[in-house]
Structures are given as structure tokens and as C-alpha cells.
Design an enzyme around this catalytic site. Structure first.
Site, PDB file in Angstrom:
ATOM      1  N   GLY B  13      37.532  47.077  48.115  1.00 17.00           N
ATOM      2  CA  GLY B  13      38.120  45.697  48.261  1.00 17.00           C
ATOM      3  C   GLY B  13      38.297  45.020  48.445  1.00 17.00           C
ATOM      4  O   GLY B  13      37.609  44.780  49.826  1.00 17.00           O
ATOM      5  N   THR B  14      38.759  43.564  48.497  1.00 15.85           N
ATOM      6  CA  THR B  14      38.250  41.927  49.124  1.00 15.85           C
ATOM      7  C   THR B  14      36.807  41.205  48.723  1.00 15.85           C
ATOM      8  O   THR B  14      36.083  41.543  48.282  1.00 15.85           O
ATOM      9  CB  THR B  14      37.156  42.152  50.405  1.00 15.85           C
ATOM     10  OG1 THR B  14      38.345  43.157  50.988  1.00 15.85           O
ATOM     11  CG2 THR B  14      36.567  41.286  51.662  1.00 15.85           C
ATOM     12  N   THR B  15      37.426  40.394  48.968  1.00 18.46           N
ATOM     13  CA  THR B  15      36.247  39.062  48.726  1.00 18.46           C
ATOM     14  C   THR B  15      35.633  38.915  49.939  1.00 18.46           C
ATOM     15  O   THR B  15      36.339  37.919  50.972  1.00 18.46           O
ATOM     16  CB  THR B  15      36.481  38.148  48.112  1.00 18.46           C
ATOM     17  OG1 THR B  15      36.784  38.543  46.705  1.00 18.46           O
ATOM     18  CG2 THR B  15      35.350  36.941  47.295  1.00 18.46           C
TER      19      THR B  15
END
Lengths: 245, 234
Positions: B13-15
Site C-alpha cells: 500500500g502506498t505510492t
């Protein structure tokens, strides 16, 4: 500062917590390395790809590196483990130089060292997840060997890792001969690398070729190969069998 | 090469993004922390300070990335005292590598180290799962990054100005948020150069709208009164 360098806590034998003490699978990987002996020394080729599973994530990974004055190493498999192996080798060469006794480790010795490292890690069920090619020239003697994560090692006139074993070595068995010139050797390696580019999903079209002779090591600047798609069989693959694919 | 799909590297999860420009670096990230399907924190700060001149973008396990950052900050602090001057970005990256590589069986975190030092200028180091270190002109990470490879292949160029680099990062994170369920919230950027560090904050309403996204409005009622007699279409 030992905290970060020290190995993870001592664990029990295989079983309950053993999973924390063994490399399970690789993350960032390099694909084939191909190596041949030629008239003046050794030629190695490898592309510059670092795959992350099926994603071609990194495209400027240098997988060919010089080792001391007399050798070059090419690595496939987990890149972080290759970076660690380079640290071991740099330390090995440093110690060798510090003896200052006029002797220097040749490719055979470096290959043997690597074999011991890889095999011992394998015995502890914590392998360095690589297949390595080690080539070099010392005192006119050419040497080309390979060793992998389970400790299997051998030398030959031509070697390859991974897909290279299946696609490049048959070409080399047919077309390699003693006393190839530099130009012939490069063309032969490029032929192998082109086939790998066509047929290996993890290949990228950016490669380097490394040369080692008595005079020393040179690693080429990155470059790309031309590919050929202009065949009538490609343009009309289903002619004569309409409906097929 | 692989031993089955279960073992293929999976995204987190995340950018996160790190980009070099002419004179420094720009780090960018989204702000969503999820536990399963629930968004535990919609305004997290994933760009963490290691020293005055080096920051790290964190992705993957929040716990793992936090503890690695804490250890590296601690070691870098000592290193700075002993060195007598700001530590280099390379040293910070290598410390992160030591922890990531030596504990690879236990950690699940991909990090981007970025900063500025007087010897090398602005530098970005990508440190994915496994502990490989790669010094790169730009790099992307986290689950949202899957949607950005094509974008960067097309939009990245060498020698951008600070403004161009910041705009590129914001646009990219915003595009990833549009398609990645594990990324969202606001876009944060941290720009580091010889003059210091600047933090910027881009709330969702300041970001461009992408395909099939509509201009937000306060209520249906606003359009009901303003529009034609038959705004409710059956």
C-alpha cells in the site's frame, strides 16, 4: 558499530522459527550471463535488467564487475546478494593487496573462494541466491568458470547462467572454436544475447560486454541490439490456415 | 526462476516517488495508511526525516518502515557527531541497506532515500524488498507505482527545473491515487537542495481531475435549483 552488521539472533534448528534464518525467495533479479574464451582472454555479456517478479523494474543494473586485476564476475539472481558478494570480494582483494608480496589472486582462486562461500551458505539453508560467472587471465592462462547458489561449479570454454544455458550454449557448442578473434567473439555473444532478447521474458534490450585480457579489464558502455521482425511469416502468420492463430 | 505465484514479490500500500532535478531532489508520497480495507490514517506523513539533509519515503509495512527509519536516524545522528559535518546521502542509503538486507527475511518495506550533500549534490537511492541499493535519477515505489511506469517512461527527462520536478511528482502521485485503492488522501512533497528543505502539502481538492472523475460539489441541491426544470432524470 556492530548492531546493524551482526547476523540476526541465533535460532533453533530447522523447524519452528527457522524461516527467519533462511532466504526464501529472490526479489530483484538479473537474468542470463554468457561467457566465452577467445584468443586473447575472456568475453562476458549480460543485460542490465533488474526484474521484480514479472515487472521489468530496473534497466541500468550493472551485472558485470571487475575483481582485482585479473578477473571479472557476472551475476544473475538476487541483486542484493550480488552486492553483498561484491563486498566480500572487495575485502578479499584488499587483504590480498595488503600482503604486498607481489602475488595476486588469479581467477581460479577467486572462483574457488566463491565456490566455498556459496556451498557453505547452501549447507546452512541460507543461500546467496545467485548464479555467477567468473572469468579471467593470469600469466597467459585463460580461466572461465561458473558457480551457483547450490554450490555446483565447473569450468569450460563457454558458460552461461539461467536461460543462457538453454538458448546460448547450444549456439556456442556449434559455433565456438579455439582462437576466436575479438570481433568474432563479440559477434557470437551478440548472437546469443539477441536470441535471449527474443525468447527470455526477463531480458531487456540494454547490455554490456566485458573483456579481460592479460592487459586488464574493460567493460563496454551500455548499448542496444537491433531486432528483426520483417518476415512474411510474421506478417501473415495464418496464411494457408485461415482461422488458426 | 519462480517457485509459484505465492512467492512472487507483491506490492505494498502506498505510492512513493523520488526524483532528482538540476540542484536537488524532490520526494513525494500519498497519505493513506490502510489496515485491510479500512483506512487507518488518511493523512499520514510517509516522508520521514533522517537528518537535516536526508529524508526517506516509506512504503510497505508501516511498523517495519518506521523502525528502520528510527534505527537509521539514530545511527546517522551518531555518525554526524563523530564525522563533525553533515553525513552524505550515500551513507544514509547504505545504513538503510544494512538493515534491509541483513533482516530481509523479516522485513517488508521498500524505501526511497533522498537528500542533498555538498560532495554529490542531490541524490536518490531506491532500496526495494531484499535490500538491493540502486542510485537512480528517479525511482518509484509502493503498490501505486505499478500505474506509473508507463507515465514516467514518457514524462521523465533529465535536467528538469525544481518547479518541473515538483509538478511531475504531484501529477504522478495524483494519477496513482486515482487508480490504486491502497493510495489516497493528500499529496506531500519534500524538496531538498543546498538551501535546505521545503515541505509542501496538496490537499485532494487542489489536484487535477482525471478520467471519469467529477468536480466535487457541496450537494445535489446546488445543481437542483440552478439547473433546468428536469434535473432528476429517471
Amino acid at each position: 558499530m556492530n548492531l546493524a552488521d551482526s547476523t540476526p539472533a541465533m535460532n533453533s534448528l530447522l523447524g519452528s522459527e527457522a524461516d527467519s534464518q533462511r532466504t526464501l525467495y529472490p526479489y530483484v533479479t538479473g537474468t542470463s550471463v554468457v561467457g566465452i574464451k577467445y584468443k586473447d582472454g575472456i568475453l562476458l555479456a549480460a543485460d542490465m535488467g533488474g526484474s521484480y517478479g514479472s515487472t521489468l523494474r530496473y534497466k541500468t543494473v550493472e551485472r558485470l564487475k571487475p575483481v582485482g586485476k585479473h578477473s571479472i564476475i557476472g551475476a544473475s539472481g538476487e541483486i542484493s546478494d550480488f552486492q553483498e558478494i561484491m563486498r566480500y570480494l572487495d575485502e578479499l582483494i584488499l587483504y590480498d593487496n595488503m600482503w604486498d608480496d607481489g602475488n595476486s589472486l588469479g581467477p581460479k582462486e577467486v572462483h574457488n573462494y566463491l565456490t566455498r562461500v556459496m556451498y557453505n551458505r547452501r549447507n546452512k539453508f541460507n543461500p546467496l541466491w545467485n548464479s555467477l560467472v567468473l572469468g579471467g587471465v593470469k600469466n597467459g592462462q585463460k580461466y572461465l568458470g561458473t558457480v551457483n547458489m547450490i554450490g555446483v561449479h565447473y569450468e569450460d570454454n563457454h558458460v552461461a547462467t539461467g536461460f543462457g544455458n538453454h538458448l546460448a550454449r547450444p549456439i556456442l557448442r556449434d559455433e565456438w572454436h579455439e582462437n576466436l578473434t575479438f570481433e568474432e567473439g563479440v559477434k557470437l555473444l551478440e548472437k546469443c544475447m539477441r536470441v535471449l532478447l527474443y525468447r527470455d521474458r526477463s531480458a531487456v534490450n540494454k547490455l554490456q560486454i566485458a573483456k579481460i585480457t592479460e592487459a586488464g579489464v574493460t567493460i563496454s558502455q551500455p548499448y542496444s541490439l537491433k531486432t528483426f521482425w520483417d518476415f512474411s511469416a510474421f506478417k501473415n502468420p495464418t496464411v494457408g490456415a485461415e482461422g488458426s492463430w | 526462476m519462480d517457485s509459484g505465484d505465492v512467492n512472487a514479490p507483491h506490492s505494498m500500500g502506498t505510492t512513493i516517488i523520488g526524483v532528482t532535478y538540476d540542484g536537488g531532489v524532490v520526494l513525494g508520497a500519498d497519505s493513506r495508511t490502510s489496515t485491510g480495507m479500512y483506512v487507518a490514517n488518511r493523512a499520514s506523513d510517509k516522508i520521514t526525516q533522517l537528518t537535516d539533509n536526508v529524508y526517506v519515503c516509506r512504503s510497505g509495512s508501516a511498523a517495519d518502515s518506521q523502525i528502520v527509519s528510527d534505527y537509521v536516524r539514530y545511527f546517522l545522528h551518531q555518525h554526524t557527531i563523530q564525522l563533525g559535518q553533515p553525513s552524505t546521502v550515500k551513507v544514509a542509503a547504505n545504513l538503510v541497506r544494512l538493515l534491509s538486507y541483513n533482516n530481509k527475511n523479516m522485513l517488508q518495506t521498500g524505501l526511497i532515500v533522498g537528500g542533498w550533500d555538498k560532495y554529490e549534490g542531490g541524490k536518490i537511492y531506491g532500496i526495494p524488498l531484499g535490500g538491493t541499493v540502486l542510485e537512480l535519477p528517479f525511482t518509484i515505489g509502493g503498490s501505486g507505482s505499478s500505474y506509473l511506469y508507463g507515465f514516467f517512461d514518457q514524462a521523465w527527462k533529465e535536467g528538469m527545473t525544481r518547479e518541473e520536478a515538483e509538478q511531475l511528482v504531484v501529477k504522478a502521485v495524483s494519477l496513482a491515487i486515482a487508480r490504486d485503492g491502497a493510495s489516497g488522501g493528500v499529496v506531500r512533497t519534500v524538496t531538498i537542495n543546498k538551501d535546505g528543505v521545503t515541505r509542501k502539502f496538496y490537499p485532494g481538492d487542489t489536484l487535477p481531475l482525471w478520467h471519469e472523475e467529477m468536480e466535487p460539489q457541496n450537494s445535489l441541491l446546488d445543481t437542483l435549483s440552478a439547473a433546468s426544470p428536469e434535473p432528476m432524470v429517471s
